[in-house]
Design a protein around this motif. Structure first.
Motif, PDB file in Angstrom:
ATOM      1  N   MET A  43     -15.213 -15.591  24.917  1.00 33.32           N
ATOM      2  CA  MET A  43     -15.139 -14.124  24.849  1.00 33.32           C
ATOM      3  C   MET A  43     -13.717 -13.684  24.545  1.00 33.32           C
ATOM      4  N   PHE A  44     -13.598 -12.574  23.821  1.00 36.25           N
ATOM      5  CA  PHE A  44     -12.274 -12.081  23.481  1.00 36.25           C
ATOM      6  C   PHE A  44     -11.733 -11.209  24.604  1.00 36.25           C
ATOM      7  N   GLN A  45     -10.395 -11.097  24.628  1.00 39.99           N
ATOM      8  CA  GLN A  45      -9.738 -10.262  25.619  1.00 39.99           C
ATOM      9  C   GLN A  45      -9.129  -9.054  24.916  1.00 39.99           C
ATOM     10  N   THR A  46      -9.629  -7.862  25.238  1.00 38.54           N
ATOM     11  CA  THR A  46      -9.140  -6.646  24.603  1.00 38.54           C
ATOM     12  C   THR A  46      -7.648  -6.477  24.814  1.00 38.54           C
ATOM     13  N   SER A  47      -7.144  -6.793  25.998  1.00 33.85           N
ATOM     14  CA  SER A  47      -5.722  -6.620  26.296  1.00 33.85           C
ATOM     15  C   SER A  47      -4.859  -7.495  25.388  1.00 33.85           C
ATOM     16  N   GLU A  48      -5.322  -8.718  25.102  1.00 37.65           N
ATOM     17  CA  GLU A  48      -4.566  -9.611  24.230  1.00 37.65           C
ATOM     18  C   GLU A  48      -4.493  -9.068  22.816  1.00 37.65           C
ATOM     19  N   ILE A  49      -5.568  -8.449  22.367  1.00 39.87           N
ATOM     20  CA  ILE A  49      -5.585  -7.857  21.032  1.00 39.87           C
ATOM     21  C   ILE A  49      -4.632  -6.676  20.966  1.00 39.87           C
ATOM     22  N   LYS A  50      -4.676  -5.817  21.966  1.00 38.46           N
ATOM     23  CA  LYS A  50      -3.806  -4.640  21.979  1.00 38.46           C
ATOM     24  C   LYS A  50      -2.340  -5.030  22.065  1.00 38.46           C
ATOM     25  N   ASP A  51      -2.045  -6.154  22.730  1.00 40.41           N
ATOM     26  CA  ASP A  51      -0.661  -6.596  22.876  1.00 40.41           C
ATOM     27  C   ASP A  51      -0.038  -7.005  21.544  1.00 40.41           C
ATOM     28  N   LYS A  52      -0.863  -7.264  20.543  1.00 35.73           N
ATOM     29  CA  LYS A  52      -0.349  -7.641  19.230  1.00 35.73           C
ATOM     30  C   LYS A  52       0.250  -6.448  18.491  1.00 35.73           C
ATOM     31  N   ILE A  53      -0.171  -5.244  18.858  1.00 35.03           N
ATOM     32  CA  ILE A  53       0.339  -4.028  18.200  1.00 35.03           C
ATOM     33  C   ILE A  53       1.469  -3.455  19.047  1.00 35.03           C
ATOM     34  N   ILE A  54       2.649  -3.339  18.455  1.00 33.04           N
ATOM     35  CA  ILE A  54       3.814  -2.877  19.206  1.00 33.04           C
ATOM     36  C   ILE A  54       4.408  -1.633  18.563  1.00 33.04           C
ATOM     37  N   SER A  55       5.266  -0.953  19.318  1.00 30.63           N
ATOM     38  CA  SER A  55       5.922   0.265  18.840  1.00 30.63           C
ATOM     39  C   SER A  55       7.100  -0.084  17.933  1.00 30.63           C
ATOM     40  N   SER A  56       7.569   0.908  17.189  1.00 25.74           N
ATOM     41  CA  SER A  56       8.727   0.696  16.319  1.00 25.74           C
ATOM     42  C   SER A  56       9.984   0.417  17.135  1.00 25.74           C
ATOM     43  N   GLU A  57      10.038   0.937  18.381  1.00 28.26           N
ATOM     44  CA  GLU A  57      11.191   0.674  19.244  1.00 28.26           C
ATOM     45  C   GLU A  57      11.256  -0.803  19.613  1.00 28.26           C
ATOM     46  N   LYS A  58      10.110  -1.375  20.005  1.00 33.20           N
ATOM     47  CA  LYS A  58      10.061  -2.798  20.317  1.00 33.20           C
ATOM     48  C   LYS A  58      10.341  -3.622  19.065  1.00 33.20           C
ATOM     49  N   ALA A  59       9.827  -3.156  17.930  1.00 35.79           N
ATOM     50  CA  ALA A  59      10.050  -3.855  16.667  1.00 35.79           C
ATOM     51  C   ALA A  59      11.539  -3.898  16.338  1.00 35.79           C
ATOM     52  N   ALA A  60      12.238  -2.793  16.583  1.00 31.69           N
ATOM     53  CA  ALA A  60      13.677  -2.735  16.308  1.00 31.69           C
ATOM     54  C   ALA A  60      14.435  -3.780  17.122  1.00 31.69           C
ATOM     55  N   GLU A  61      14.013  -3.988  18.359  1.00 29.12           N
ATOM     56  CA  GLU A  61      14.652  -4.991  19.217  1.00 29.12           C
ATOM     57  C   GLU A  61      14.454  -6.393  18.643  1.00 29.12           C
ATOM     58  N   LEU A  62      13.239  -6.663  18.174  1.00 29.19           N
ATOM     59  CA  LEU A  62      12.954  -7.976  17.603  1.00 29.19           C
ATOM     60  C   LEU A  62      13.731  -8.189  16.302  1.00 29.19           C
ATOM     61  N   MET A  63      13.843  -7.140  15.499  1.00 24.94           N
ATOM     62  CA  MET A  63      14.583  -7.271  14.246  1.00 24.94           C
ATOM     63  C   MET A  63      16.067  -7.508  14.495  1.00 24.94           C
ATOM     64  N   GLU A  64      16.578  -6.970  15.601  1.00 27.04           N
ATOM     65  CA  GLU A  64      17.962  -7.253  15.985  1.00 27.04           C
ATOM     66  C   GLU A  64      18.145  -8.741  16.264  1.00 27.04           C
ATOM     67  N   ASP A  65      17.064  -9.379  16.688  1.00 27.94           N
ATOM     68  CA  ASP A  65      17.101 -10.814  16.988  1.00 27.94           C
ATOM     69  C   ASP A  65      16.710 -11.664  15.772  1.00 27.94           C
ATOM     70  N   GLY A  66      16.584 -11.031  14.614  1.00 27.37           N
ATOM     71  CA  GLY A  66      16.342 -11.784  13.390  1.00 27.37           C
ATOM     72  C   GLY A  66      14.910 -11.841  12.902  1.00 27.37           C
ATOM     73  N   TRP A  67      13.989 -11.132  13.558  1.00 26.93           N
ATOM     74  CA  TRP A  67      12.617 -11.099  13.069  1.00 26.93           C
ATOM     75  C   TRP A  67      12.565 -10.313  11.755  1.00 26.93           C
ATOM     76  N   CYS A  68      11.641 -10.691  10.893  1.00 25.30           N
ATOM     77  CA  CYS A  68      11.535 -10.081   9.558  1.00 25.30           C
ATOM     78  C   CYS A  68      10.265  -9.253   9.433  1.00 25.30           C
ATOM     79  N   LYS A  69      10.300  -8.295   8.510  1.00 22.17           N
ATOM     80  CA  LYS A  69       9.126  -7.440   8.316  1.00 22.17           C
ATOM     81  C   LYS A  69       8.721  -7.384   6.856  1.00 22.17           C
TER      82      LYS A  69
END
Length: 329
Positions: free
Chosen positions: A1-27
């Protein structure tokens, strides 16, 4: 069975994305159409050169254009342009194995490889032959909008889960219904597939959503996505992206550029539609221009409202119910 919470955790805000990009993540936004596609009006907003510059100004680390069954954009821009990865959206009407048309994106090929892919799509019309070719040549590929079905075709919904098993990455399409995207994510999780979010923009709205992953090259970036090491960034709900695309399409129809039309050799493949678009592109008397502007303004207002979205959702209600039953079976 799938976990709805795990699916939702894959979608993040632009603020969280900015933090990851500071650490070298690419978009990247890996599903974008230029005016080389048959269903994109030829206008400067969707010219490959304009879209490339826009993508870089928005901070996209990897840029790719995925026009419908054509690589014309790369002939115009150059195949070895820095930060540009060749891509294409392949249409395969595989009646024997699937029962309806499947769309998939392929990337990082050269001209000769594309010609071989094109022959397979046109002659064999076998989705698995194309997948085998892409695998054997180590080319990245994505299952586009799994629960989108071409108008007029009878969809074989039961074929979708089996197809998902053969793709490394499944798309969350920003313009598709939220429920359909959720079911796509459920299948991606169920079969341990990567997930990428794309605009599928036909109006120049590149990068409005994007996928975050690490990778010093496009191939490394894609590999991490296929392994589930990625996040999806989408600030606005899908219905707003759908409405924005409708409004943008109206804008393009009233800004068709004859020069770009000739440069790309544009054609929808339907003579009647081409004649209407050609008429919109002609130089009109002042009175006609004012009428066109008024018509365009009204059309944009309607397109930007919830009415088209509501009607679209209503028309797909029974289909969504069938998909839900299949996914939950």
């Amino acid at each position: 069975m799938f976990q709805t919470s795990e699916i939702k955790d894959k979608i993040i805000s632009s603020e969280k994305a900015a933090e990851l990009m500071e650490d070298g993540w690419c978009k990247a936004d890996m599903h974008v159409h230029t005016c080389c596609s048959h269903d994109v009006p030829p206008a400067w907003q969707t010219h490959p050169a304009r879209l490339f510059e826009k993508a870089k100004s928005m901070g996209l680390d990897y840029v790719t254009f995925t026009d419908h069954d054509t690589i014309k954009a790369y002939d115009m821009l150059g195949w070895n342009r820095e930060d540009l990865t060749p891509g294409v959206e392949i249409s395969v009407k595989d009646i024997e194995n699937v029962g309806h048309t499947v769309h998939m994106n392929a990337f990082a090929f050269d001209r000769e490889q594309y010609q071989e892919i094109e022959l397979l799509a046109k002659n064999e019309k076998n989705i698995y032959s194309i997948i085998d070719y892409l695998k054997s040549n180590d080319l990245p590929y994505i299952y586009n909008h799994p629960f989108w079905f071409k108008f007029g075709e009878k969809p074989n919904i039961l074929a979708v889960p089996e197809l998902v098993k053969h793709f490394p990455v499944v798309e969350y399409n920003a313009q598709d219904l939220r429920q359909k995207n959720f079911f796509s994510m459920v299948l991606a999780q169920r079969y341990n597939k990567g997930m990428a979010i794309n605009t599928d923009s036909h109006t120049g709205n590149i990068g409005k959503v994007y996928t975050l992953a690490q990778g010093d090259t496009f191939r490394e970036y894609f590999s991490n996505i296929s392994k589930g090491r990625s996040y999806l960034v989408m600030e606005e709900p899908a219905w707003k992206h759908f409405a924005a695309e409708l409004g943008g399409l109206i804008e393009l129809l009233f800004n068709i550029d004859k020069g770009i039309w000739e440069e790309t050799g544009f054609s929808t493949g339907i003579d009647a539609v081409d004649r209407v678009m050609s008429a919109l592109a002609r130089d009109m008397p002042d009175g006609s221009n004012k009428l066109n502007k008024a018509t365009a303004t009204l059309a944009r207002q309607v397109a930007g409202s919830r009415l088209p979205v509501f009607l679209h959702m209503l028309s797909k209600k029974s289909q969504v119910t069938r998909i839900e039953r299949m996914v939950n079976a």
